[in-house]
Scaffold this motif. Structure first.
Motif, short mmCIF file in Angstrom:
data_model
loop_
_atom_site.label_atom_id
_atom_site.label_comp_id
_atom_site.label_asym_id
_atom_site.label_seq_id
_atom_site.Cartn_x
_atom_site.Cartn_y
_atom_site.Cartn_z
N GLN A 194 16.74 -18.38 40.84
CA GLN A 194 15.50 -17.99 41.52
C GLN A 194 15.01 -16.61 41.09
O GLN A 194 13.90 -16.21 41.41
CB GLN A 194 15.70 -17.95 43.04
N THR A 195 15.85 -15.84 40.38
CA THR A 195 15.47 -14.49 39.95
C THR A 195 14.32 -14.57 38.96
O THR A 195 14.36 -15.34 38.00
CB THR A 195 16.67 -13.79 39.29
N LYS A 196 13.29 -13.76 39.18
CA LYS A 196 12.14 -13.69 38.27
C LYS A 196 12.43 -12.60 37.24
O LYS A 196 12.57 -11.43 37.58
CB LYS A 196 10.87 -13.33 39.04
N VAL A 197 12.55 -12.98 35.98
CA VAL A 197 12.84 -12.03 34.90
C VAL A 197 11.66 -12.02 33.95
O VAL A 197 11.25 -13.07 33.44
CB VAL A 197 14.14 -12.42 34.15
N THR A 198 11.09 -10.83 33.70
CA THR A 198 9.99 -10.71 32.75
C THR A 198 10.27 -9.57 31.77
O THR A 198 10.92 -8.58 32.12
CB THR A 198 8.64 -10.44 33.46
N LEU A 199 9.80 -9.74 30.56
CA LEU A 199 9.88 -8.70 29.53
C LEU A 199 8.47 -8.52 28.99
O LEU A 199 7.89 -9.47 28.45
CB LEU A 199 10.84 -9.11 28.41
N ASP A 200 7.93 -7.35 29.17
CA ASP A 200 6.55 -7.04 28.76
C ASP A 200 5.56 -8.06 29.33
O ASP A 200 4.63 -8.50 28.66
CB ASP A 200 6.44 -6.98 27.23
N GLY A 201 5.78 -8.48 30.56
CA GLY A 201 4.89 -9.40 31.26
C GLY A 201 5.11 -10.87 30.98
O GLY A 201 4.43 -11.71 31.55
N LYS A 202 6.07 -11.21 30.12
CA LYS A 202 6.34 -12.62 29.79
C LYS A 202 7.66 -13.04 30.40
O LYS A 202 8.64 -12.30 30.36
CB LYS A 202 6.40 -12.81 28.27
N ASP A 254 27.97 -8.43 46.81
CA ASP A 254 27.18 -8.63 45.59
C ASP A 254 25.77 -8.08 45.76
O ASP A 254 25.18 -8.12 46.84
CB ASP A 254 27.07 -10.12 45.25
N SER A 255 25.23 -7.57 44.66
CA SER A 255 23.82 -7.18 44.59
C SER A 255 23.11 -8.29 43.81
O SER A 255 23.40 -8.50 42.64
CB SER A 255 23.67 -5.85 43.85
N VAL A 256 22.20 -8.99 44.49
CA VAL A 256 21.52 -10.14 43.89
C VAL A 256 20.11 -9.73 43.49
O VAL A 256 19.32 -9.28 44.33
CB VAL A 256 21.48 -11.33 44.88
N ALA A 257 19.80 -9.91 42.21
CA ALA A 257 18.48 -9.54 41.69
C ALA A 257 17.45 -10.58 42.13
O ALA A 257 17.64 -11.78 41.94
CB ALA A 257 18.51 -9.46 40.17
N LEU A 258 16.37 -10.11 42.74
CA LEU A 258 15.25 -10.98 43.08
C LEU A 258 14.24 -10.98 41.94
O LEU A 258 13.65 -12.01 41.63
CB LEU A 258 14.55 -10.51 44.35
N GLU A 259 14.07 -9.80 41.33
CA GLU A 259 13.06 -9.65 40.28
C GLU A 259 13.52 -8.55 39.32
O GLU A 259 13.97 -7.49 39.74
CB GLU A 259 11.73 -9.29 40.92
N LEU A 260 13.38 -8.82 38.04
CA LEU A 260 13.65 -7.83 36.99
C LEU A 260 12.40 -7.74 36.12
O LEU A 260 12.06 -8.70 35.43
CB LEU A 260 14.86 -8.23 36.14
N LYS A 261 11.72 -6.59 36.16
CA LYS A 261 10.53 -6.37 35.32
C LYS A 261 10.93 -5.38 34.25
O LYS A 261 11.16 -4.21 34.52
CB LYS A 261 9.38 -5.81 36.15
N ALA A 262 11.03 -5.87 33.00
CA ALA A 262 11.50 -5.03 31.90
C ALA A 262 10.38 -4.75 30.91
O ALA A 262 9.46 -5.56 30.74
CB ALA A 262 12.66 -5.72 31.19
N THR A 263 10.47 -3.59 30.28
CA THR A 263 9.60 -3.25 29.16
C THR A 263 10.48 -2.94 27.96
O THR A 263 11.53 -2.32 28.10
CB THR A 263 8.68 -2.05 29.48
N SER A 264 10.05 -3.38 26.80
CA SER A 264 10.84 -3.21 25.59
C SER A 264 11.11 -1.73 25.34
O SER A 264 10.26 -0.88 25.64
CB SER A 264 10.11 -3.81 24.39
N PRO A 265 12.26 -1.44 24.72
CA PRO A 265 12.57 -0.03 24.42
C PRO A 265 11.63 0.50 23.34
O PRO A 265 11.18 -0.22 22.46
CB PRO A 265 14.02 -0.07 23.93
N LYS A 266 11.31 1.78 23.45
CA LYS A 266 10.42 2.41 22.48
C LYS A 266 11.20 2.68 21.20
O LYS A 266 12.34 3.11 21.24
CB LYS A 266 9.88 3.72 23.05
N LYS A 267 10.60 2.41 20.05
CA LYS A 267 11.29 2.60 18.77
C LYS A 267 10.94 3.90 18.13
O LYS A 267 10.00 4.51 18.27
CB LYS A 267 10.95 1.45 17.82
#
Length: 163
Positions: free
Chosen positions: A119-127, A150-163
């Protein structure tokens, strides 16, 4: 003389109230409502039996998936997956797989390991992506709840690392 009159009035008044015919449960007064008037006509169905029967019938009619419903109901009873009750944190991905993500936090704050569920919503750069697809070093804003230890993730909003 006044005292005697007042005493007589008090006694007679008290006696008059004591003679009022209110009745007792064993011997009700003639003006008391009958048990049929109090309880009403009987249909043979108790009111507390109606609600569950209607709910079960409605589920059968709409074809609700009972197993999924039971799982969601169990999660709702524990408060899990209610975003209004979630905690938030920021960090960067240190380690990950399909079941959990470890986030490093700034300064002297300890790392956090979050359980990832279906059920965890995982996004990377909005996808939408899987947790295992998050690159190390990606900045993450996480919403999570506690379930026991336990710590249960509901949502993970990630942005790519800067190069």
């Amino acid at each position: 003389m006044k005292k005697i009159i007042v005493a007589a009035v008090m006694c007679l008044g008290t006696a008059a109230f004591a003679q009022e015919t209110t009745g007792t449960p064993e011997h009700p007064a003639p003006s008391a409502p009958s048990s049929r008037q109090m309880n009403g006509p009987s249909t043979g169905v108790e009111a507390q039996e109606v609600g569950p029967a209607i709910g079960d019938t409605a589920k059968k009619l709409v074809g609700a998936d009972q197993a999924a419903k039971d799982k969601a109901d169990a999660a709702n009873k524990t408060g899990l997956w209610k975003e209004k009750d979630a905690f938030s944190l920021n960090g960067t991905v240190k380690a990950k797989d399909n079941d959990d993500v470890t986030l490093a936090r700034m300064g002297t704050l300890p790392e956090v390991k979050l359980d990832v569920r279906e059920q965890t919503k995982v996004t990377l750069d909005g996808k939408a992506v899987k947790a295992s697809e998050l690159p190390e070093g990606a900045t993450v804003r996480a919403k999570f709840q506690l379930e026991g230890d336990d710590s249960v993730a509901l949502e993970l909003k990630a942005t790519s690392p800067k190069k």
